[in-house]
Design an enzyme around this catalytic site. Sequence first.
Site, PDB file in Angstrom:
ATOM      1  N   THR A 136       0.810  -1.135   0.038  1.00  0.00           N
ATOM      2  CA  THR A 136       0.119   0.014  -0.024  1.00  0.00           C
ATOM      3  C   THR A 136       1.006   1.316   0.126  1.00  0.00           C
ATOM      4  O   THR A 136       0.594   2.312  -0.775  1.00  0.00           O
ATOM      5  CB  THR A 136      -0.901   0.126   1.339  1.00  0.00           C
ATOM      6  OG1 THR A 136      -1.786  -1.250   1.174  1.00  0.00           O
ATOM      7  CG2 THR A 136      -1.711   1.224   1.389  1.00  0.00           C
ATOM      8  N   SER A 187       2.156  -7.767  -0.796  1.00  0.00           N
ATOM      9  CA  SER A 187       3.297  -8.513  -0.079  1.00  0.00           C
ATOM     10  C   SER A 187       2.283 -10.042   0.212  1.00  0.00           C
ATOM     11  O   SER A 187       2.972 -10.806   0.643  1.00  0.00           O
ATOM     12  CB  SER A 187       3.456  -7.729   1.225  1.00  0.00           C
ATOM     13  OG  SER A 187       2.460  -8.132   2.163  1.00  0.00           O
ATOM     14  N   ASP A 195       0.854  -6.951   5.138  1.00  0.00           N
ATOM     15  CA  ASP A 195       0.256  -8.376   5.406  1.00  0.00           C
ATOM     16  C   ASP A 195       1.242  -9.195   5.777  1.00  0.00           C
ATOM     17  O   ASP A 195       0.886 -10.284   6.553  1.00  0.00           O
ATOM     18  CB  ASP A 195      -0.474  -8.856   4.240  1.00  0.00           C
ATOM     19  CG  ASP A 195      -1.851  -8.056   3.843  1.00  0.00           C
ATOM     20  OD1 ASP A 195      -2.360  -7.210   4.745  1.00  0.00           O
ATOM     21  OD2 ASP A 195      -2.444  -8.067   2.767  1.00  0.00           O
ATOM     22  N   THR A 242       3.938  -9.486  15.033  1.00  0.00           N
ATOM     23  CA  THR A 242       2.578 -10.338  14.465  1.00  0.00           C
ATOM     24  C   THR A 242       2.035  -8.822  13.782  1.00  0.00           C
ATOM     25  O   THR A 242       1.805  -7.882  14.584  1.00  0.00           O
ATOM     26  CB  THR A 242       2.118 -11.134  15.443  1.00  0.00           C
ATOM     27  OG1 THR A 242       3.065 -12.051  15.766  1.00  0.00           O
ATOM     28  CG2 THR A 242       0.633 -11.655  14.963  1.00  0.00           C
TER      29      THR A 242
END
Length: 336
Positions: free
Chosen positions: A8, A53, A85, A160
């Site tokens: 993005t 990604s 991602d 994460t």
Amino acid sequence: MLIYTGGTIGMRRDYNSGSLVTFDFQNVLDEIPELRLLQCEITHCAIRIPIDSSNMQPEIWGELVEIIEQNYSCCDGFVILHGSDTMSYTASALSFMLQNLDKAVILTGSQLPIGDLRTDAKENLITAIQIAALQEEGKPCVREVGLYFEYKLYRGNRTTKISAEQFEAFNSPNYPTLITSGVHLEVRRELLLKNESGLPFKAYKSMSSSVGILKLFPGITKDFVEAILLKSNLKGLIIETFGSGNTTTTQWFIDLLEQAVSQGFPLVNVTQCPAGAVSMGDYGTSLELRRIGIISGKDITTEAALTKLMFLLANDPGDYNHLKARFEESLSGEIG
Ligand code: ASP
């Protein structure tokens, strides 16, 4: 050096059509004139085919490693622009593939494109560059793979992705934030990797893709586990277990795991919980796993466990006990 991979951050809203389009990254300095105010010289390049990604592949990690290796001696630090991602997977993979780093490799991206009015891209990019260029006593301050997002630098292999909505898209539940960006950059020096081995920087370009993740759930069937363990041609498996590393104690399940380990097949126990660690033997429901000799992922993230297994299988051959010992020690600060 700024390395563009897509995502993005590298898109711009076309105000006529309203859709997101990739801008020519060669013109990054025109898109973000603020970059000219930074007190460092920025060179930039891109991977061969920039991607969303979600299309990330181990071959592209190899391409990134090659770019960094080729420019290692002439650049003081690296910033990788990446979709959010799979950013934690890439950060984890690179932390193993780039051994004995003595410079910063910082991944960043954004939730909104750089051309969007409310974009988070500019702050993320500008501060990531500042951190990559940060020096103390003539040496890079950060000497590891980091992930910078929404005012925080994390150890990349501890992160994460936790939100597809909030600007604060990442979390590092088992290791504290390395740098916080406020009016000043608050650097927690005691938390940074020291790399005192004295060994020279070494780049690894290959990873094994013959790995998988099995997430346990109540009701899991023998057929399903058998298909993964006996019919999938994998060379190693991450098992996402309950709580502190617990599983069903149903006999067929324990037998299948025991059979796999006795044939030298690496099985790694990682918790499904976002925070905390595997501690086999705390409950009766993990005693058998310890007896069998399942590898403990301790407090590792699933992203780091998967990429560590990919890395060890491809680059550190040896028998089951060798792999177990290597996995259970910290290679790049990914495990406590
Ligand atoms: N799908 C995008 C990607 O990961 C999302 C983002 O860039 O944040 O490439």
